[in-house]
Design a protein around this motif. Structure first.
Motif, mmCIF file in Angstrom:
data_model
loop_
_atom_site.group_PDB
_atom_site.id
_atom_site.type_symbol
_atom_site.label_atom_id
_atom_site.label_comp_id
_atom_site.label_asym_id
_atom_site.label_seq_id
_atom_site.Cartn_x
_atom_site.Cartn_y
_atom_site.Cartn_z
ATOM 1 N N SER A 224 -1.514 -10.094 -9.187
ATOM 2 C CA SER A 224 -0.793 -9.161 -8.332
ATOM 3 C C SER A 224 -1.561 -7.854 -8.225
ATOM 4 O O SER A 224 -2.148 -7.390 -9.205
ATOM 5 N N TYR B 24 2.709 -1.763 3.620
ATOM 6 C CA TYR B 24 2.770 -0.699 2.618
ATOM 7 C C TYR B 24 1.390 -0.448 2.025
ATOM 8 O O TYR B 24 1.006 0.695 1.791
ATOM 9 N N GLU B 25 0.615 -1.503 1.785
ATOM 10 C CA GLU B 25 -0.715 -1.318 1.209
ATOM 11 C C GLU B 25 -1.612 -0.540 2.167
ATOM 12 O O GLU B 25 -2.400 0.304 1.763
ATOM 13 N N ALA C 271 -0.868 9.873 2.237
ATOM 14 C CA ALA C 271 -0.626 9.397 3.601
ATOM 15 C C ALA C 271 0.602 10.074 4.190
ATOM 16 O O ALA C 271 0.644 10.392 5.386
ATOM 17 N N PHE D 167 -0.588 1.589 4.374
ATOM 18 C CA PHE D 167 -0.028 2.915 4.592
ATOM 19 C C PHE D 167 -0.864 3.995 3.908
ATOM 20 O O PHE D 167 -1.102 5.056 4.471
ATOM 21 N N GLY D 168 -1.357 3.714 2.702
ATOM 22 C CA GLY D 168 -2.114 4.706 1.954
ATOM 23 C C GLY D 168 -3.479 4.999 2.550
ATOM 24 O O GLY D 168 -3.984 6.105 2.448
ATOM 25 N N THR D 169 -4.115 4.005 3.145
ATOM 26 C CA THR D 169 -5.506 4.184 3.554
ATOM 27 C C THR D 169 -5.714 4.037 5.052
ATOM 28 O O THR D 169 -6.657 4.562 5.602
ATOM 29 N N ASP E 175 2.862 4.598 19.484
ATOM 30 C CA ASP E 175 1.759 5.118 18.668
ATOM 31 C C ASP E 175 0.576 4.171 18.618
ATOM 32 O O ASP E 175 -0.504 4.553 18.208
ATOM 33 N N LEU F 280 8.294 -7.532 -3.877
ATOM 34 C CA LEU F 280 7.300 -6.807 -4.676
ATOM 35 C C LEU F 280 7.620 -6.915 -6.160
ATOM 36 O O LEU F 280 6.737 -7.139 -6.988
ATOM 37 N N MET F 281 8.904 -6.779 -6.514
ATOM 38 C CA MET F 281 9.262 -6.779 -7.925
ATOM 39 C C MET F 281 9.163 -8.167 -8.534
ATOM 40 O O MET F 281 8.686 -8.324 -9.653
ATOM 41 N N PRO G 42 12.733 5.189 16.253
ATOM 42 C CA PRO G 42 11.626 4.764 15.379
ATOM 43 C C PRO G 42 10.877 3.559 15.946
ATOM 44 O O PRO G 42 9.654 3.469 15.822
ATOM 45 N N LYS H 28 5.512 -5.267 -14.441
ATOM 46 C CA LYS H 28 5.130 -6.676 -14.494
ATOM 47 C C LYS H 28 4.757 -7.089 -15.921
ATOM 48 O O LYS H 28 5.042 -8.207 -16.349
ATOM 49 N N SER I 257 2.294 -8.657 -5.366
ATOM 50 C CA SER I 257 1.597 -8.516 -4.085
ATOM 51 C C SER I 257 0.174 -9.024 -4.262
ATOM 52 O O SER I 257 -0.631 -8.396 -4.928
ATOM 53 N N ASP J 74 -2.063 7.518 -3.173
ATOM 54 C CA ASP J 74 -2.520 7.242 -1.811
ATOM 55 C C ASP J 74 -1.357 7.275 -0.819
ATOM 56 O O ASP J 74 -1.487 7.795 0.281
ATOM 57 N N PHE K 37 -3.428 4.175 8.225
ATOM 58 C CA PHE K 37 -2.121 4.345 8.866
ATOM 59 C C PHE K 37 -2.055 3.593 10.194
ATOM 60 O O PHE K 37 -1.042 2.990 10.522
ATOM 61 N N ALA L 144 8.730 4.705 18.698
ATOM 62 C CA ALA L 144 7.610 5.482 18.155
ATOM 63 C C ALA L 144 6.494 4.568 17.668
ATOM 64 O O ALA L 144 5.316 4.839 17.880
ATOM 65 N N PHE M 163 19.233 7.136 17.994
ATOM 66 C CA PHE M 163 18.894 7.118 16.578
ATOM 67 C C PHE M 163 18.257 5.797 16.181
ATOM 68 O O PHE M 163 17.262 5.756 15.454
#
Lengths: 263, 264
Positions: free
Chosen positions: B176, A224-225, B78, A227-229, A31, A206-207, A24, B187, A211, B74, A231, A27, A20
């Protein structure tokens, strides 16, 4: 027959646990072809993120060790009212979700926070700054070191410490010359865990710090940024972090073992 | 880490016998147990800006229990590319659902709402930004979306329509680049920045905490939201009904109340 069953059960539990936890990680590494791993480091924004991650995590580690070591020494060597509460408070960030840590830091140190005005008057700016990243990392990572340091100091033979005091050494000298060397492997392990946690911090950063490339976008935020565009790019950067953390852990284990063997 | 979550989800789904990829298995293994559930769970992956509207819409949905996953469009796209199979994907643009459709991952996307971009500032008028031109004043702090999330892409369209000089000045004030609109709104609300580019509906959803500064028509990009039923959805019929309701039914009303405009 029954006797054989229990060890079998233990073995199965260990196998499940290992599979377990390792799957990951494996992987991620399988990959990413090694070529992509290297070419992902050609990307300037990835390098910025890794550099920032190293700088901020090492800065926060230095702060944690500098302040946490004497604090842990006090908690380990003295019995005073409220000590148990103090230890619990030190451990609290371990169980607080990172997003909650981020909100808490904003509520405490943000421009509208309870100390926000005072910080502003003093000309200190943390939110959305690199210094803010260090604050977030320090908050989430410090318990990993301090907890371990308390245990390490409690494990030092009290007779040795008493001998040192009897021979005329003050407490500070005893801490520096006797307790620190004796506790060093355990302290190093705690520092490595804290560093690893700081390296992986995401939510609180992030909070509280946002970023922004080169200023507050650490490697996990860059992952993370992507991840969207992208991979593959996200995987490659993840693999770099996995390798870095793995090497870190291995070095600490080896150092701890060799020191142990030397004694 | 995200990949790990995906794998765990996959493992969990397989164990539960209702994995998206194993339809036959689902009907044989657990058919008896889960058979005629009157209101199945409907997984809806939706843009963070849709949170208020869709949460309100969910209250009037009787044929299914909508379960939402709100994030940057996005990031959700993904996830779908990585094998996650929600029932519905509702994005803050047309490009992401269209590209997923082109790759055979979702059905035909349906436009269901439009939105406008605004500059949001803290309500109460104490802030440093009172007009659009204030964004270019040195030391003003601005939050925008990262380039990959729709709000960030729209914001860059707006900036590209500004004169080069003010564009550079505004970009220099960006502190940011957030992964979704919630980050930008947070923010601003926390006072970490003076202003941010968000959707008009986000200002409405803030319940009076934020105030909008409108963009002129020459700057305003076309913001169309599109939704699609995901191929391999566990509940395609309910998913289609949910998407249809976004255009005409209770969903459309909830969207209007939340400040969205009708689809073209």
């Amino acid at each position: 027959m029954r006797r054989a069953a229990f060890p079998l059960l233990l073995g199965a539990a260990l196998a499940v646990t290992l599979a377990f936890l390792v799957l990951p990680i494996v992987a991620i590494l399988t990959d990413v072809p090694p070529g992509d791993l290297l070419s992902s480091l050609d990307d300037a924004s990835a390098r910025d993120a890794l550099r920032l991650s190293l700088e901020t995590s090492l800065t926060s580690l230095a702060i944690i060790v500098a302040v946490g070591t004497p604090a842990a020494w006090m908690l380990a060597t003295r019995r005073f009212p409220g000590r148990a509460i103090a230890i619990t408070l030190v451990e609290l960030p371990l169980v607080v979700p990172p997003a909650v840590a981020g909100i808490g830091l904003l509520a405490a140190l943000g421009p509208n926070g309870i100390l926000g005005g005072a910080l502003q008057d003093a000309g200190v700016e943390l939110v959305l700054q690199t210094a803010g990243v260090v604050v977030a990392l320090t908050f989430v990572a410090s318990p990993f070191y301090v907890r371990q340091a308390i245990a390490a100091f409690e494990g030092v033979d009290t007779r040795v410490l008493e001998a040192s005091r009897t021979l005329g050494a003050g407490e500070a000298r005893t801490l520096a010359r006797v307790a620190l060397p004796a506790a060093r492997p355990a302290l190093a392990a705690g520092a490595a865990l804290a560093w690893g946690r700081a390296l992986g911090e995401f939510g609180a950063t992030l909070m509280f710090a946002g970023s922004f490339r080169g200023v507050t976008q650490t490697a996990p935020l860059a992952i993370y940024e992507r991840f969207g565009t992208d991979f593959t790019g996200a995987l490659a950067l993840s693999a770099v972090l996995v390798v870095l953390s793995g090497v870190l852990l291995a070095v600490v284990k080896l150092v701890g073992r060799s020191e142990h063997a030397a004694r | 880490m995200r990949r790990a979550t995906l794998m765990l989800t996959a493992v969990a789904l397989l164990l539960a016998g209702c994995g998206g990829g194993g339809k036959g298995r689902a009907s044989t293994a657990t058919g008896a147990r889960t058979a005629p559930a009157p209101a199945p769970d409907l997984t809806v992956a939706a843009a963070a800006s849709l949170k208020t509207a869709l949460t309100a819409y969910a209250g009037s949905v009787t044929y299914a229990k909508p379960r939402f996953s709100f994030a940057g469009s996005d990031a959700l796209a993904a996830q779908i590319r990585a094998g996650v199979r929600p029932d519905v994907f509702a994005a803050a643009n047309a490009a992401l659902p269209e590209s997923l459709h082109a790759d055979g991952l979702v059905g035909v996307p349906v436009p269901f709402a439009t939105n406008r971009l605004v500059v949001a500032v803290p309500a109460g008028g104490r802030g440093r930004v009172r007009a659009l031109s204030d964004l270019a004043v040195p030391k003003v702090k601005i939050a925008i979306g990262s380039p990959s999330v729709p709000i960030g892409a729209y914001t860059r369209t707006v900036l590209s329509r500004m004169p080069a000089e003010s564009r550079a000045a505004v970009m220099a004030n960006v502190r940011s680049e957030e992964p979704d609109v919630s980050g930008i709104v947070g923010k601003i609300a926390a006072g970490a920045v003076d202003a941010g580019f968000v959707y008009a509906s986000d200002v409405r959803a803030s319940g009076g905490k934020l105030k909008a500064i409108a963009l002129g028509p020459e700057l305003q990009p076309e913001v169309v939201y599109e939704a699609a039923v995901v191929d391999g959805a566990k509940h395609p019929a309910e998913a289609r009904r949910f998407v249809a309701g976004l255009r005409t039914g209770a969903g459309a009303q909830a969207l209007r109340r939340a400040g969205f405009l009708p689809a073209p």
